[in-house]
Design a protein around this motif. Sequence first.
Motif, PDB file in Angstrom:
ATOM      1  N   GLN A 195     -16.580 -11.166   5.114  1.00 36.84           N
ATOM      2  CA  GLN A 195     -15.898 -11.439   3.849  1.00 36.84           C
ATOM      3  C   GLN A 195     -15.443 -10.153   3.169  1.00 36.84           C
ATOM      4  OE1 GLN A 195     -14.906 -14.325   2.577  1.00 36.84           O
ATOM      5  NE2 GLN A 195     -15.687 -15.349   4.390  1.00 36.84           N
ATOM      6  N   GLN A 196     -16.246  -9.105   3.254  1.00 39.15           N
ATOM      7  CA  GLN A 196     -15.848  -7.823   2.663  1.00 39.15           C
ATOM      8  C   GLN A 196     -14.631  -7.255   3.387  1.00 39.15           C
ATOM      9  OE1 GLN A 196     -19.598  -5.730   2.923  1.00 39.15           O
ATOM     10  NE2 GLN A 196     -20.007  -6.040   0.734  1.00 39.15           N
ATOM     11  N   ALA A 197     -14.606  -7.365   4.703  1.00 36.64           N
ATOM     12  CA  ALA A 197     -13.451  -6.882   5.471  1.00 36.64           C
ATOM     13  C   ALA A 197     -12.208  -7.696   5.125  1.00 36.64           C
ATOM     14  CB  ALA A 197     -13.743  -6.970   6.965  1.00 36.64           C
ATOM     15  N   ALA A 198     -12.364  -8.991   4.965  1.00 34.85           N
ATOM     16  CA  ALA A 198     -11.230  -9.838   4.596  1.00 34.85           C
ATOM     17  C   ALA A 198     -10.714  -9.474   3.208  1.00 34.85           C
ATOM     18  CB  ALA A 198     -11.629 -11.308   4.646  1.00 34.85           C
ATOM     19  N   LEU A 199     -11.621  -9.163   2.301  1.00 40.66           N
ATOM     20  CA  LEU A 199     -11.223  -8.781   0.950  1.00 40.66           C
ATOM     21  C   LEU A 199     -10.454  -7.465   0.955  1.00 40.66           C
ATOM     22  CD1 LEU A 199     -11.304  -9.289  -2.098  1.00 40.66           C
ATOM     23  CD2 LEU A 199     -13.479  -8.057  -2.153  1.00 40.66           C
ATOM     24  N   VAL A 200     -10.889  -6.520   1.763  1.00 39.60           N
ATOM     25  CA  VAL A 200     -10.184  -5.238   1.862  1.00 39.60           C
ATOM     26  C   VAL A 200      -8.771  -5.457   2.399  1.00 39.60           C
ATOM     27  CG1 VAL A 200     -10.127  -3.035   3.108  1.00 39.60           C
ATOM     28  CG2 VAL A 200     -12.250  -3.814   2.051  1.00 39.60           C
ATOM     29  N   ALA A 201      -8.638  -6.286   3.422  1.00 44.23           N
ATOM     30  CA  ALA A 201      -7.317  -6.560   3.996  1.00 44.23           C
ATOM     31  C   ALA A 201      -6.431  -7.266   2.975  1.00 44.23           C
ATOM     32  CB  ALA A 201      -7.455  -7.419   5.256  1.00 44.23           C
ATOM     33  N   TRP A 202      -6.984  -8.229   2.266  1.00 41.25           N
ATOM     34  CA  TRP A 202      -6.212  -8.969   1.274  1.00 41.25           C
ATOM     35  C   TRP A 202      -5.789  -8.048   0.131  1.00 41.25           C
ATOM     36  CZ3 TRP A 202      -6.642 -10.417  -3.867  1.00 41.25           C
ATOM     37  CH2 TRP A 202      -5.807 -11.453  -4.271  1.00 41.25           C
ATOM     38  N   THR A 203      -6.690  -7.178  -0.306  1.00 46.37           N
ATOM     39  CA  THR A 203      -6.379  -6.241  -1.390  1.00 46.37           C
ATOM     40  C   THR A 203      -5.258  -5.298  -0.978  1.00 46.37           C
ATOM     41  OG1 THR A 203      -8.680  -6.353  -2.078  1.00 46.37           O
ATOM     42  CG2 THR A 203      -7.380  -4.564  -2.974  1.00 46.37           C
ATOM     43  N   THR A 204      -5.262  -4.858   0.278  1.00 47.91           N
ATOM     44  CA  THR A 204      -4.211  -3.986   0.771  1.00 47.91           C
ATOM     45  C   THR A 204      -2.857  -4.690   0.706  1.00 47.91           C
ATOM     46  OG1 THR A 204      -5.772  -2.888   2.240  1.00 47.91           O
ATOM     47  CG2 THR A 204      -3.443  -2.621   2.754  1.00 47.91           C
ATOM     48  N   LYS A 205      -2.825  -5.946   1.140  1.00 41.23           N
ATOM     49  CA  LYS A 205      -1.574  -6.715   1.085  1.00 41.23           C
ATOM     50  C   LYS A 205      -1.130  -6.920  -0.356  1.00 41.23           C
ATOM     51  CE  LYS A 205      -2.466  -9.220   5.347  1.00 41.23           C
ATOM     52  NZ  LYS A 205      -2.768 -10.528   5.942  1.00 41.23           N
ATOM     53  N   LEU A 206      -2.078  -7.166  -1.234  1.00 41.50           N
ATOM     54  CA  LEU A 206      -1.754  -7.378  -2.636  1.00 41.50           C
ATOM     55  C   LEU A 206      -1.175  -6.115  -3.264  1.00 41.50           C
ATOM     56  CD1 LEU A 206      -1.868  -9.283  -5.083  1.00 41.50           C
ATOM     57  CD2 LEU A 206      -4.160  -8.413  -5.533  1.00 41.50           C
ATOM     58  N   ARG A 252       0.437  -3.742  -1.713  1.00 40.35           N
ATOM     59  CA  ARG A 252       1.769  -3.553  -1.153  1.00 40.35           C
ATOM     60  C   ARG A 252       2.774  -4.451  -1.871  1.00 40.35           C
ATOM     61  NH1 ARG A 252       1.197  -5.113   4.278  1.00 40.35           N
ATOM     62  NH2 ARG A 252      -0.128  -3.308   4.479  1.00 40.35           N
ATOM     63  N   ALA A 253       2.400  -5.686  -2.085  1.00 39.35           N
ATOM     64  CA  ALA A 253       3.291  -6.622  -2.774  1.00 39.35           C
ATOM     65  C   ALA A 253       3.517  -6.199  -4.220  1.00 39.35           C
ATOM     66  CB  ALA A 253       2.706  -8.028  -2.724  1.00 39.35           C
ATOM     67  N   LEU A 254       2.477  -5.739  -4.877  1.00 41.23           N
ATOM     68  CA  LEU A 254       2.601  -5.313  -6.268  1.00 41.23           C
ATOM     69  C   LEU A 254       3.510  -4.092  -6.383  1.00 41.23           C
ATOM     70  CD1 LEU A 254       1.742  -5.709  -9.199  1.00 41.23           C
ATOM     71  CD2 LEU A 254      -0.181  -4.196  -8.754  1.00 41.23           C
ATOM     72  N   HIS A 255       3.378  -3.154  -5.480  1.00 38.47           N
ATOM     73  CA  HIS A 255       4.230  -1.959  -5.519  1.00 38.47           C
ATOM     74  C   HIS A 255       5.690  -2.334  -5.257  1.00 38.47           C
ATOM     75  CE1 HIS A 255       0.540   0.773  -4.679  1.00 38.47           C
ATOM     76  NE2 HIS A 255       0.681   0.496  -5.955  1.00 38.47           N
ATOM     77  N   SER A 256       5.909  -3.263  -4.358  1.00 38.66           N
ATOM     78  CA  SER A 256       7.272  -3.731  -4.100  1.00 38.66           C
ATOM     79  C   SER A 256       7.830  -4.415  -5.341  1.00 38.66           C
ATOM     80  CB  SER A 256       7.268  -4.695  -2.919  1.00 38.66           C
ATOM     81  OG  SER A 256       8.546  -5.207  -2.700  1.00 38.66           O
ATOM     82  N   PHE A 257       7.034  -5.230  -5.987  1.00 42.50           N
ATOM     83  CA  PHE A 257       7.447  -5.902  -7.220  1.00 42.50           C
ATOM     84  C   PHE A 257       7.801  -4.877  -8.294  1.00 42.50           C
ATOM     85  CE2 PHE A 257       6.180  -7.434 -11.417  1.00 42.50           C
ATOM     86  CZ  PHE A 257       6.993  -8.539 -11.540  1.00 42.50           C
ATOM     87  N   GLU A 258       6.968  -3.866  -8.464  1.00 49.34           N
ATOM     88  CA  GLU A 258       7.220  -2.834  -9.483  1.00 49.34           C
ATOM     89  C   GLU A 258       8.503  -2.067  -9.178  1.00 49.34           C
ATOM     90  OE1 GLU A 258       3.567  -0.674  -9.271  1.00 49.34           O
ATOM     91  OE2 GLU A 258       2.635  -1.851 -10.886  1.00 49.34           O
TER      92      GLU A 258
END
Length: 71
Positions: free
Chosen positions: A33-44, A46-52
Motif C-alpha cells: 500500500q505504501q508503494a502504491a501511494l508513492v506511485a499515485w502521488t507521483t502521478k498526481l 505530474r498532473a498538478l504541474h501540468s494543470f498549473e
Amino acid sequence: MTQPRRRVIRPVSPATAPASTRLPRLQAQLARQQAALVAWTTKLKRALHSFEKHQRKITAIQRQIRNLEQF
C-alpha cells in the motif's frame, strides 16, 4: 400481503489467526500500500504541474488580451 424478511443465519466465524501469522501478512500489505501511494502521488504531482502550466498560459493570454483591449 408482504411477508417479513427472512433472517439469514450465518455460521460463527472461527477464531482469528494468531498474531505470529497475521503480522508478516499485514507488514507485506502495508509495504504494498505504501508503494502504491508513492506511485499515485507521483502521478498526481505530474498532473498538478501540468494543470498549473496550462493555467499560467491561460493567465498570460488573458493578460495580453486585456492589455490589447486597453489601447
